[in-house]
Design a protein around this motif. Sequence first.
Motif, PDB file in Angstrom:
ATOM      1  N   LYS A 186     -51.403   9.303 -49.020  1.00 29.83           N
ATOM      2  CA  LYS A 186     -51.578  10.746 -48.849  1.00 29.83           C
ATOM      3  C   LYS A 186     -51.411  11.129 -47.372  1.00 29.83           C
ATOM      4  CE  LYS A 186     -54.683  11.471 -52.767  1.00 29.83           C
ATOM      5  NZ  LYS A 186     -56.045  11.875 -53.186  1.00 29.83           N
ATOM      6  N   GLU A 187     -51.993  10.296 -46.512  1.00 24.15           N
ATOM      7  CA  GLU A 187     -51.870  10.578 -45.083  1.00 24.15           C
ATOM      8  C   GLU A 187     -50.417  10.467 -44.642  1.00 24.15           C
ATOM      9  OE1 GLU A 187     -53.293  11.743 -41.408  1.00 24.15           O
ATOM     10  OE2 GLU A 187     -54.325  11.663 -43.354  1.00 24.15           O
ATOM     11  N   TYR A 188     -49.713   9.478 -45.199  1.00 27.28           N
ATOM     12  CA  TYR A 188     -48.297   9.315 -44.865  1.00 27.28           C
ATOM     13  C   TYR A 188     -47.498  10.510 -45.341  1.00 27.28           C
ATOM     14  CZ  TYR A 188     -43.621   7.347 -44.798  1.00 27.28           C
ATOM     15  OH  TYR A 188     -42.266   7.157 -44.595  1.00 27.28           O
ATOM     16  N   ASP A 189     -47.764  10.986 -46.547  1.00 26.74           N
ATOM     17  CA  ASP A 189     -47.057  12.160 -47.075  1.00 26.74           C
ATOM     18  C   ASP A 189     -47.344  13.387 -46.200  1.00 26.74           C
ATOM     19  OD1 ASP A 189     -45.975  10.628 -49.110  1.00 26.74           O
ATOM     20  OD2 ASP A 189     -47.598  11.113 -50.553  1.00 26.74           O
ATOM     21  N   ARG A 190     -48.591  13.518 -45.814  1.00 27.13           N
ATOM     22  CA  ARG A 190     -48.946  14.669 -44.976  1.00 27.13           C
ATOM     23  C   ARG A 190     -48.218  14.605 -43.636  1.00 27.13           C
ATOM     24  NH1 ARG A 190     -52.287  15.817 -41.003  1.00 27.13           N
ATOM     25  NH2 ARG A 190     -53.105  13.700 -40.972  1.00 27.13           N
ATOM     26  N   LEU A 191     -48.199  13.434 -43.035  1.00 21.54           N
ATOM     27  CA  LEU A 191     -47.529  13.284 -41.769  1.00 21.54           C
ATOM     28  C   LEU A 191     -46.029  13.496 -41.899  1.00 21.54           C
ATOM     29  CD1 LEU A 191     -49.423  10.166 -40.299  1.00 21.54           C
ATOM     30  CD2 LEU A 191     -49.613  12.540 -39.557  1.00 21.54           C
ATOM     31  N   THR A 192     -45.478  13.022 -42.991  1.00 20.04           N
ATOM     32  CA  THR A 192     -44.044  13.199 -43.229  1.00 20.04           C
ATOM     33  C   THR A 192     -43.704  14.681 -43.367  1.00 20.04           C
ATOM     34  OG1 THR A 192     -43.974  11.055 -44.327  1.00 20.04           O
ATOM     35  CG2 THR A 192     -42.130  12.539 -44.717  1.00 20.04           C
ATOM     36  N   SER A 193     -44.558  15.395 -44.128  1.00 17.08           N
ATOM     37  CA  SER A 193     -44.300  16.822 -44.318  1.00 17.08           C
ATOM     38  C   SER A 193     -44.439  17.558 -42.996  1.00 17.08           C
ATOM     39  CB  SER A 193     -45.251  17.391 -45.360  1.00 17.08           C
ATOM     40  OG  SER A 193     -46.587  17.241 -44.933  1.00 17.08           O
ATOM     41  N   GLU A 194     -45.406  17.149 -42.197  1.00 17.22           N
ATOM     42  CA  GLU A 194     -45.568  17.790 -40.881  1.00 17.22           C
ATOM     43  C   GLU A 194     -44.384  17.470 -39.975  1.00 17.22           C
ATOM     44  OE1 GLU A 194     -49.260  16.549 -39.283  1.00 17.22           O
ATOM     45  OE2 GLU A 194     -50.504  17.839 -40.606  1.00 17.22           O
ATOM     46  N   HIS A 195     -43.878  16.259 -40.029  1.00 16.06           N
ATOM     47  CA  HIS A 195     -42.736  15.870 -39.226  1.00 16.06           C
ATOM     48  C   HIS A 195     -41.503  16.681 -39.635  1.00 16.06           C
ATOM     49  CE1 HIS A 195     -40.068  13.373 -36.865  1.00 16.06           C
ATOM     50  NE2 HIS A 195     -39.323  13.153 -37.966  1.00 16.06           N
ATOM     51  N   VAL A 196     -41.379  16.829 -40.931  1.00 18.84           N
ATOM     52  CA  VAL A 196     -40.223  17.629 -41.395  1.00 18.84           C
ATOM     53  C   VAL A 196     -40.365  19.049 -40.900  1.00 18.84           C
ATOM     54  CG1 VAL A 196     -39.096  18.584 -43.441  1.00 18.84           C
ATOM     55  CG2 VAL A 196     -39.781  16.177 -43.380  1.00 18.84           C
ATOM     56  N   LYS A 197     -41.540  19.605 -40.987  1.00 22.68           N
ATOM     57  CA  LYS A 197     -41.720  20.988 -40.517  1.00 22.68           C
ATOM     58  C   LYS A 197     -41.432  21.098 -39.026  1.00 22.68           C
ATOM     59  CE  LYS A 197     -45.154  22.333 -43.953  1.00 22.68           C
ATOM     60  NZ  LYS A 197     -46.550  22.746 -44.171  1.00 22.68           N
ATOM     61  N   LEU A 198     -41.898  20.129 -38.253  1.00 23.54           N
ATOM     62  CA  LEU A 198     -41.663  20.164 -36.817  1.00 23.54           C
ATOM     63  C   LEU A 198     -40.178  20.024 -36.503  1.00 23.54           C
ATOM     64  CD1 LEU A 198     -44.617  17.959 -35.518  1.00 23.54           C
ATOM     65  CD2 LEU A 198     -44.325  20.425 -35.198  1.00 23.54           C
ATOM     66  N   THR A 199     -39.495  19.216 -37.244  1.00 25.94           N
ATOM     67  CA  THR A 199     -38.047  19.043 -37.029  1.00 25.94           C
ATOM     68  C   THR A 199     -37.305  20.313 -37.332  1.00 25.94           C
ATOM     69  OG1 THR A 199     -38.282  16.723 -37.612  1.00 25.94           O
ATOM     70  CG2 THR A 199     -36.073  17.593 -37.625  1.00 25.94           C
ATOM     71  N   GLN A 200     -37.680  20.967 -38.416  1.00 21.27           N
ATOM     72  CA  GLN A 200     -36.976  22.213 -38.785  1.00 21.27           C
ATOM     73  C   GLN A 200     -37.273  23.296 -37.733  1.00 21.27           C
ATOM     74  OE1 GLN A 200     -38.300  23.201 -42.716  1.00 21.27           O
ATOM     75  NE2 GLN A 200     -36.976  21.638 -43.691  1.00 21.27           N
ATOM     76  N   SER A 201     -38.484  23.402 -37.257  1.00 19.10           N
ATOM     77  CA  SER A 201     -38.825  24.445 -36.279  1.00 19.10           C
ATOM     78  C   SER A 201     -38.105  24.213 -34.966  1.00 19.10           C
ATOM     79  CB  SER A 201     -40.349  24.493 -36.064  1.00 19.10           C
ATOM     80  OG  SER A 201     -40.773  23.256 -35.527  1.00 19.10           O
ATOM     81  N   SER A 202     -37.942  22.989 -34.532  1.00 19.78           N
ATOM     82  CA  SER A 202     -37.206  22.679 -33.285  1.00 19.78           C
ATOM     83  C   SER A 202     -35.744  22.967 -33.461  1.00 19.78           C
ATOM     84  CB  SER A 202     -37.444  21.210 -32.929  1.00 19.78           C
ATOM     85  OG  SER A 202     -36.952  20.356 -33.920  1.00 19.78           O
ATOM     86  N   GLY A 203     -35.183  22.809 -34.569  1.00 18.76           N
ATOM     87  CA  GLY A 203     -33.738  23.121 -34.829  1.00 18.76           C
ATOM     88  C   GLY A 203     -33.516  24.596 -34.783  1.00 18.76           C
ATOM     89  N   ASP A 204     -34.402  25.384 -35.279  1.00 17.89           N
ATOM     90  CA  ASP A 204     -34.239  26.821 -35.281  1.00 17.89           C
ATOM     91  C   ASP A 204     -34.306  27.346 -33.835  1.00 17.89           C
ATOM     92  OD1 ASP A 204     -34.054  26.823 -38.030  1.00 17.89           O
ATOM     93  OD2 ASP A 204     -36.214  27.127 -38.364  1.00 17.89           O
ATOM     94  N   LYS A 205     -35.128  26.746 -33.045  1.00 15.87           N
ATOM     95  CA  LYS A 205     -35.237  27.163 -31.672  1.00 15.87           C
ATOM     96  C   LYS A 205     -33.949  26.881 -30.899  1.00 15.87           C
ATOM     97  CE  LYS A 205     -40.238  26.890 -31.151  1.00 15.87           C
ATOM     98  NZ  LYS A 205     -41.341  26.223 -30.477  1.00 15.87           N
TER      99      LYS A 205
END
Length: 234
Positions: A212-231
């Motif tokens: 669960k912690e891995y899934d949460r971290l993965t989802s957060e990493h994906v969100k951070l990656t998408q937000s940096s690309g938009d910037k």
Amino acid sequence: MSLQWTLIASFLYVEVALVLLLVLPVASPTRWQKLFRSRFLQSISNQASIYFVVLLGVLVLFLLDAIREMRKYSGPADHSEHHHQLNLELQENMRLFRAQRNFYISGFALFLSLVIRRLVLLISTQATLLAQNEAAMRQAQSATTTARSLLSQRTVGESAQNDSNEAHDKAVSELKNQIKELQAKNSELETTLVKEKKDKEAIKSQAESLAKEYDRLTSEHVKLTQSSGDKKSD
């Protein structure tokens, strides 16, 4: 002595000798029994009772005749002439003596006849009892031997049975000990299994929490990656 009284006296002497032979330890009762059961005596014994009764009757007749003679010459004599008195008295005394002698001869012959018959019966009975005693002793000895053999066999059987019982008890005790050891091992295995189950559940829960912690971290990493690309596109 007249002929008949000579025969009775001879018969009396034979009876006396026969009584001495039966009374003295000349032969054992078993030998007398064999003699009594010989063929000659057996042929005579078939009619022995008749002969014995006839013999007793003859002896009783002679005894009564002797008693009659004794009573005849024992009474007082009446002598008319004095010079013949001594001769007649001597003759009467001689006849009285003969009558008394005949009385004793016939009486003893009659008595010894009964004694001989009784002795023969007693010797035959004694021989029969001795034979029965020997047979009973042989049976007792054979029974004792059989009892001893049975007792020895029973003792051997009991010892073998005791040995088998001891071996059986030993095997049972060994089986009980093995069962106790197996039960102890089983309890130890059950305890170990329970511990392993608990450890497995703990590891499983830890793995689920890590996933669960891995899934949460993965989802957060994906969100951070998408937000940096938009910037960067801006």
